[in-house]
Write an enzyme that holds these catalytic residues in place. Structure first.
Site, PDB file in Angstrom:
ATOM      1  N   CYS A  37      -6.304   4.058  -3.332  1.00 29.76           N
ATOM      2  CA  CYS A  37      -6.397   2.654  -2.908  1.00 29.76           C
ATOM      3  C   CYS A  37      -7.467   1.784  -3.560  1.00 29.76           C
ATOM      4  O   CYS A  37      -7.173   0.778  -4.194  1.00 29.76           O
ATOM      5  CB  CYS A  37      -6.614   2.615  -1.397  1.00 29.76           C
ATOM      6  SG  CYS A  37      -5.347   3.458  -0.452  1.00 29.76           S
ATOM      7  N   HIS A  80     -10.381  -3.529   0.938  1.00 33.61           N
ATOM      8  CA  HIS A  80     -10.778  -2.193   0.478  1.00 33.61           C
ATOM      9  C   HIS A  80     -11.658  -2.180  -0.763  1.00 33.61           C
ATOM     10  O   HIS A  80     -11.578  -1.266  -1.597  1.00 33.61           O
ATOM     11  CB  HIS A  80      -9.542  -1.296   0.271  1.00 33.61           C
ATOM     12  CG  HIS A  80      -9.806   0.114   0.730  1.00 33.61           C
ATOM     13  ND1 HIS A  80      -8.861   1.115   0.676  1.00 33.61           N
ATOM     14  CD2 HIS A  80     -10.930   0.677   1.242  1.00 33.61           C
ATOM     15  CE1 HIS A  80      -9.383   2.237   1.135  1.00 33.61           C
ATOM     16  NE2 HIS A  80     -10.642   1.990   1.480  1.00 33.61           N
ATOM     17  N   ASP A  87      -0.144  -0.219  -4.878  1.00 34.63           N
ATOM     18  CA  ASP A  87      -1.452   0.262  -5.372  1.00 34.63           C
ATOM     19  C   ASP A  87      -1.471   1.694  -5.863  1.00 34.63           C
ATOM     20  O   ASP A  87      -2.349   2.095  -6.614  1.00 34.63           O
ATOM     21  CB  ASP A  87      -2.542   0.062  -4.306  1.00 34.63           C
ATOM     22  CG  ASP A  87      -2.394   0.989  -3.102  1.00 34.63           C
ATOM     23  OD1 ASP A  87      -1.265   1.446  -2.821  1.00 34.63           O
ATOM     24  OD2 ASP A  87      -3.409   1.247  -2.433  1.00 34.63           O
ATOM     25  N   ASN A  88      -0.513   2.515  -5.407  1.00 36.72           N
ATOM     26  CA  ASN A  88      -0.460   3.912  -5.864  1.00 36.72           C
ATOM     27  C   ASN A  88       0.860   4.517  -5.397  1.00 36.72           C
ATOM     28  O   ASN A  88       1.621   3.891  -4.655  1.00 36.72           O
ATOM     29  CB  ASN A  88      -1.650   4.739  -5.354  1.00 36.72           C
ATOM     30  CG  ASN A  88      -1.868   4.643  -3.859  1.00 36.72           C
ATOM     31  OD1 ASN A  88      -2.827   4.034  -3.409  1.00 36.72           O
ATOM     32  ND2 ASN A  88      -0.972   5.212  -3.072  1.00 36.72           N
ATOM     33  N   HIS A 148       1.087   2.294   4.331  1.00 32.16           N
ATOM     34  CA  HIS A 148       0.087   3.350   4.466  1.00 32.16           C
ATOM     35  C   HIS A 148       0.157   3.899   5.891  1.00 32.16           C
ATOM     36  O   HIS A 148       0.423   3.154   6.828  1.00 32.16           O
ATOM     37  CB  HIS A 148      -1.295   2.748   4.188  1.00 32.16           C
ATOM     38  CG  HIS A 148      -2.396   3.745   4.003  1.00 32.16           C
ATOM     39  ND1 HIS A 148      -2.936   4.444   5.055  1.00 32.16           N
ATOM     40  CD2 HIS A 148      -3.053   4.150   2.901  1.00 32.16           C
ATOM     41  CE1 HIS A 148      -3.894   5.240   4.589  1.00 32.16           C
ATOM     42  NE2 HIS A 148      -3.991   5.075   3.283  1.00 32.16           N
ATOM     43  N   LYS A 166       1.037  10.248  -4.705  1.00 31.30           N
ATOM     44  CA  LYS A 166      -0.298   9.693  -4.458  1.00 31.30           C
ATOM     45  C   LYS A 166      -1.388  10.740  -4.666  1.00 31.30           C
ATOM     46  O   LYS A 166      -1.223  11.887  -4.263  1.00 31.30           O
ATOM     47  CB  LYS A 166      -0.373   9.156  -3.028  1.00 31.30           C
ATOM     48  CG  LYS A 166      -1.728   8.572  -2.669  1.00 31.30           C
ATOM     49  CD  LYS A 166      -1.747   7.978  -1.264  1.00 31.30           C
ATOM     50  CE  LYS A 166      -3.134   7.426  -0.942  1.00 31.30           C
ATOM     51  NZ  LYS A 166      -3.204   6.796   0.377  1.00 31.30           N
ATOM     52  N   LYS A 206      -5.244  -5.871   3.388  1.00 30.19           N
ATOM     53  CA  LYS A 206      -6.202  -4.776   3.159  1.00 30.19           C
ATOM     54  C   LYS A 206      -7.032  -5.057   1.907  1.00 30.19           C
ATOM     55  O   LYS A 206      -6.526  -5.012   0.794  1.00 30.19           O
ATOM     56  CB  LYS A 206      -5.426  -3.469   3.004  1.00 30.19           C
ATOM     57  CG  LYS A 206      -6.279  -2.289   2.547  1.00 30.19           C
ATOM     58  CD  LYS A 206      -5.464  -1.023   2.574  1.00 30.19           C
ATOM     59  CE  LYS A 206      -6.096   0.080   1.755  1.00 30.19           C
ATOM     60  NZ  LYS A 206      -5.351   1.347   1.860  1.00 30.19           N
ATOM     61  N   ARG A 228      -7.440  -1.658  -6.428  1.00 31.07           N
ATOM     62  CA  ARG A 228      -7.855  -3.021  -6.067  1.00 31.07           C
ATOM     63  C   ARG A 228      -8.987  -3.505  -6.972  1.00 31.07           C
ATOM     64  O   ARG A 228      -9.067  -4.689  -7.315  1.00 31.07           O
ATOM     65  CB  ARG A 228      -8.253  -3.059  -4.591  1.00 31.07           C
ATOM     66  CG  ARG A 228      -7.024  -2.860  -3.710  1.00 31.07           C
ATOM     67  CD  ARG A 228      -7.299  -2.167  -2.393  1.00 31.07           C
ATOM     68  NE  ARG A 228      -6.128  -1.376  -2.026  1.00 31.07           N
ATOM     69  CZ  ARG A 228      -5.066  -1.862  -1.392  1.00 31.07           C
ATOM     70  NH1 ARG A 228      -5.065  -3.118  -0.979  1.00 31.07           N
ATOM     71  NH2 ARG A 228      -4.016  -1.108  -1.142  1.00 31.07           N
ATOM     72  N   SER A 241      -8.547   0.997   4.939  1.00 30.65           N
ATOM     73  CA  SER A 241      -7.261   1.602   5.299  1.00 30.65           C
ATOM     74  C   SER A 241      -7.065   1.661   6.808  1.00 30.65           C
ATOM     75  O   SER A 241      -8.034   1.779   7.575  1.00 30.65           O
ATOM     76  CB  SER A 241      -7.152   3.016   4.715  1.00 30.65           C
ATOM     77  OG  SER A 241      -7.153   2.957   3.307  1.00 30.65           O
ATOM     78  N   ASP A 268       0.839  -1.198   0.000  1.00 30.01           N
ATOM     79  CA  ASP A 268       0.000   0.000   0.000  1.00 30.01           C
ATOM     80  C   ASP A 268       0.878   1.254   0.000  1.00 30.01           C
ATOM     81  O   ASP A 268       1.767   1.402   0.848  1.00 30.01           O
ATOM     82  CB  ASP A 268      -0.882  -0.020   1.257  1.00 30.01           C
ATOM     83  CG  ASP A 268      -2.077   0.914   1.138  1.00 30.01           C
ATOM     84  OD1 ASP A 268      -2.136   1.697   0.171  1.00 30.01           O
ATOM     85  OD2 ASP A 268      -2.958   0.854   2.013  1.00 30.01           O
ATOM     86  N   ASP A 269       0.640   2.143  -0.934  1.00 29.69           N
ATOM     87  CA  ASP A 269       1.321   3.455  -0.988  1.00 29.69           C
ATOM     88  C   ASP A 269       2.835   3.367  -1.196  1.00 29.69           C
ATOM     89  O   ASP A 269       3.553   4.307  -0.861  1.00 29.69           O
ATOM     90  CB  ASP A 269       1.059   4.283   0.285  1.00 29.69           C
ATOM     91  CG  ASP A 269      -0.370   4.840   0.364  1.00 29.69           C
ATOM     92  OD1 ASP A 269      -1.209   4.451  -0.466  1.00 29.69           O
ATOM     93  OD2 ASP A 269      -0.624   5.662   1.249  1.00 29.69           O
TER      94      ASP A 269
END
Ligand SMILES: [Ca+2]
Length: 455
Positions: free
Chosen positions: A75, A130, A268-269, A216, A283, A128, A79, A153, A36-37
């Protein structure tokens, strides 16, 4: 004569038998690690010289790096892309889902887990999700045999300071087993769950989807990693993710299945509030730094070692690619935006599979399009997305979204520094027309999100 021929055939079959033994014809296991992130330049293989990522460095040496691998700015949308093979706008998943939201990925969507299940895969999701936290939207209703993790998150609980949210739930399958779990232990606990699943299912094809909660915010690392990196707490969490990758690779080796396992590592980003240099933005933006992710794939004997692929690929290609690899039918009754990219995985010089990438903002606005090396920001009138983007990048030297069409040649300007729209009006016109055409098609054939109804 006939008998002799048959004997020769039989002997040659016997001699070549090892090539078709069950170990080699068994469908490959799949491990999909989704951080994540994590930004483009957050790990050693993608140029970070501050953090120590020895396991990811080794992964890169044994597999393939993808340098133009696209996710989305935030996020939930990534997904949705990953699970359905479609742009999130097509399946009506917004940028980020919140604990009070009533929507989720429609149970009628066919996820990548449901695709591999056609071939008898054991499946689990750890981390996660989401894509909706109501029971009908959970991984266990979307093709995963098991689920363990926080369904959204980690900043959507009562800590650090969001009193409007309920306490952060940790879920096993569909049952809340803890609230506000110690976040410094999440990477470790997720890793242990993944390894347990791998060991338990070593004798059958399995699919492990491991979308980490880290990196994250609120950031947290376990005692073994906290304060140990040269990049502060964010570096500590990255180094713990690297440790996790090493643990999983070791478990695959211990079980003697690492050569029968495709492992994919991506994010994811872009990085939150940090630089993705050499990329512009981070992001929430549709600059490359917001959406272009580190991605690596390893599958010994299939994917060449120490290879680099520069062609366009991304989250939307994962479902069709895994369908191809396991010999399952991708969904036939609906449009899938992604393409299967096995040709790139097996030979990065084999030429492009997908030449176009659309850049949707979290607001749903289509902000940019890429065709081969050319990326056009559409410069659409002031919209919620444009305002949000501008706000997100203010003070970070990224600049707001261009208010008029802006063209960048990513082959010699990956940092999106020089707008060459005025020099190439024909390319601007072509890309604008293509963007309109593709956006209209998606609007015409979009599918609804799932709607939760309180009972
Ligand atoms: Ca994210």
């Amino acid at each position: 004569m006939l008998a002799r021929c048959l004997l020769v055939v039989a002997l040659s079959c016997a001699l070549t038998a090892p090539a078709t033994s069950s170990a080699q014809t068994r469908l490959p296991n799949i491990v999909l690690i989704f951080v994540d992130d994590m930004g483009y330049s957050d790990i050693g293989p993608f140029g970070n010289t501050k953090v120590r990522t020895p396991h990811l460095d080794k992964f890169a040496a044994e597999g393939m790096k993808f340098t133009s691998f696209y996710a989305t700015p935030v996020c939930s949308m990534s997904r949705a892309c990953l699970m359905t093979g479609c742009y999130n706008v097509r399946v009506s998943i917004p940028g980020v889902l919140f604990p009070m939201d009533k929507v989720g990925l429609n149970p009628s969507e066919i996820t990548v887990a449901e695709v591999v299940k056609q071939k008898g895969y054991a499946t689990c999701a750890i981390g996660k999700w989401h894509l909706g936290h109501h029971p009908e939207f959970l991984p266990t209703r979307q093709g995963f045999d098991q689920y363990f993790g926080i369904p959204y998150s980690n900043d959507m609980g009562t800590k650090p300071a969001r009193p409007e949210f309920p306490p952060l739930p940790l879920i096993r399958d569909e049952t809340k087993i803890e609230t506000e779990p110690d976040q410094s232990l999440l990477t470790r606990r997720y890793t242990e769950e993944a390894i347990k699943f791998i060991r338990t299912h070593r004798s059958q094809p399995f699919f492990v989807y491991l979308p980490h909660t880290m990196i994250h915010t609120p950031l947290a690392a376990s005692a073994d990693f906290k304060g140990k990196s040269q990049m502060g707490l964010i570096g500590d969490t990255i180094e713990e993710i690297d440790w996790s990758v090493g643990q999983i690779m070791q478990a695959l080796k211990d079980e003697k299945i690492d050569e029968q396992t495709l492992v994919i590592f991506t994010s994811d980003n872009g990085p939150a509030g940090r630089s993705a240099a050499p990329l512009r933005g981070n992001k929430t933006t549709t600059f490359e730094g917001g959406v272009r992710e580190p991605c690596m794939m390893r599958w010994p004997g299939k994917i060449p070692a120490a290879a680099v692929c520069h062609e366009i690929a991304g989250n939307i290609d994962v479902l069709p690619t895994l369908a191809k690899i396991v010999g399952a039918e991708p969904p036939q009754d609906r449009i899938i935006d992604g393409r299967e990219i096995t040709s790139l995985m097996f030979d990065p010089q084999s030429g492009p599979v997908r030449e176009v990438q659309l850049y949707f903002h979290g607001s749903g606005q289509l902000q940019a399009i890429r065709l081969r090396e050319w990326k056009l920001f559409l410069g659409r009138p002031d919209s919620a997305g444009q305002k949000a983007n501008k706000k997100a990048v203010e003070g970070k030297k990224a600049g707001g979204m261009p208010a008029t069409p802006a063209l960048f040649n990513l082959s010699n300007d990956v940092g999106e520094t020089k707008d060459v729209a005025a020099e190439h009006p024909e390319i601007v016109a072509r890309l604008r027309s293509l963007a309109n055409e593709m956006e209209n098609e998606i609007k015409m054939h979009k599918r609804p999100a799932g709607q939760h109804i309180d009972t």
